[in-house]
Write a protein that holds these residues in place. Structure first.
Motif, mmCIF file in Angstrom:
data_model
loop_
_atom_site.group_PDB
_atom_site.id
_atom_site.type_symbol
_atom_site.label_atom_id
_atom_site.label_comp_id
_atom_site.label_asym_id
_atom_site.label_seq_id
_atom_site.Cartn_x
_atom_site.Cartn_y
_atom_site.Cartn_z
ATOM 1 N N SER A 15 60.725 9.848 99.657
ATOM 2 C CA SER A 15 60.078 11.131 99.411
ATOM 3 C C SER A 15 59.102 11.439 100.525
ATOM 4 N N PHE A 16 58.937 12.729 100.787
ATOM 5 C CA PHE A 16 57.880 13.214 101.655
ATOM 6 C C PHE A 16 56.988 14.092 100.785
ATOM 7 N N GLY A 17 55.847 13.559 100.405
ATOM 8 C CA GLY A 17 55.000 14.269 99.452
ATOM 9 C C GLY A 17 55.715 14.388 98.119
ATOM 10 N N ASP A 18 55.815 15.608 97.609
ATOM 11 C CA ASP A 18 56.480 15.836 96.323
ATOM 12 C C ASP A 18 57.977 16.068 96.463
ATOM 13 N N VAL A 19 58.476 16.055 97.691
ATOM 14 C CA VAL A 19 59.900 16.333 97.916
ATOM 15 C C VAL A 19 60.664 15.021 98.050
ATOM 16 N N GLU A 20 61.581 14.785 97.118
ATOM 17 C CA GLU A 20 62.411 13.583 97.168
ATOM 18 C C GLU A 20 63.644 13.885 98.011
ATOM 19 N N GLU A 56 61.333 5.194 109.311
ATOM 20 C CA GLU A 56 60.722 5.697 108.081
ATOM 21 C C GLU A 56 60.714 4.557 107.067
ATOM 22 N N ASP A 59 60.937 4.320 99.971
ATOM 23 C CA ASP A 59 59.986 4.127 98.876
ATOM 24 C C ASP A 59 60.512 3.209 97.783
#
Length: 265
Positions: A15-20, A56, A59
């Motif tokens: 995820s990047f912030g709230d975007v999966e 990257e 998560d």
């Protein structure tokens, strides 16, 4: 190609912030296999490559190279990041060629290829020079080894980048849309080098919108849609018999290159 898994990804999330962006990717790449990731922009293809190469941090889930967990270890039930020394050693086993060539402008083609050999693998300059000459020859640039990047065409620079990656003798080679920054007339020379590497048995995981090339070179094709694998299989199955509506729509963008797929959409 063998049945031995070289790369194995299980339930990989990112995820990047709230975007999966990656929503549980399961993928196996076998030694000597060419696996292609296709899909619309934003589907997670490049993010997955960057997780494999530790550019990257994923998560959740696990990525194994030769059975060795990449980037992390489960210690006492907790997921812990490996030391930078261990991460660097793992990265050295995975080569990556990017959309942009990322050559050092102040170094010649030969010196660009030699740099990782001396700094990362600890080879002598004489040995590194010999290896660099070999691989520049393999990509058709032996006579350009003393040229600087500004003296090379885009296709030649990308071939130097490929030689640099392969010279490190990686277990796995990643390609991220390596022809997207090239003029159309230069695309074929880069794809030709990639095809030769595939024919030589290099294990490759690639992202590309060159659909005819993907169909021709791949053993396995994976269609990603919104962070999930929507369909995968042999090239003939994916391109000629798309079962997924999103895949049919995606293939329909390629102006009838795949007749039955376009007709099905």
């Amino acid at each position: 190609m063998t049945d031995q898994p070289l790369l194995q990804a299980t339930a990989v999330h990112k995820s990047f912030g709230d975007v999966e962006v990656l929503k549980g990717i399961d993928l196996t790449v076998r030694q000597g296999q060419v696996v292609s990731l296709i899909g619309a922009s934003g589907s997670g293809k490049t993010t997955f490559l960057r997780c494999v190469n530790l550019l990257e941090e994923h998560d959740g889930g696990e990525i194994l190279l030769d059975g060795d967990p990449i980037g992390y270890r489960d210690i006492g039930g907790k997921r812990r990041r490996l030391s930078e020394a261990k991460v660097s050693a793992q990265r050295a086993r995975i080569g990556m060629v990017f959309q942009q060539f990322n050559l050092f402008p102040h170094l010649t083609a030969g010196d660009n290829v030699m740099l990782g050999l001396t700094k990362v693998l600890g080879k002598s300059k004489a040995e590194a020079r010999e290896i660099a000459g070999h691989w520049l020859g393999r990509v058709g640039l032996a006579e350009r080894r003393d040229h600087y990047p500004y003296q090379l065409s885009g296709g030649q620079q990308q071939r130097v980048a490929i030689a640099r990656a392969v010279a490190m003798q990686p277990r796995l080679l990643l390609f991220d849309e390596v022809t997207s920054a090239l003029d159309p007339e230069l695309v074929a020379e880069v794809l030709g080098v990639m095809h030769a590497l595939a024919d030589a048995g290099m294990t490759m995981l690639l992202v590309s919108h060159e659909m005819l090339f993907v169909r021709d070179v791949s053993h396995h094709v994976v269609f990603l849609d919104k962070g999930r694998i929507a369909q995968q299989g042999r090239p003939a199955d994916v391109f000629d018999n798309p079962e997924n509506e999103r895949l049919r729509s995606f293939l329909g963008r390629f102006h009838g290159l795949f007749g039955r797929a376009s007709a099905a959409s």
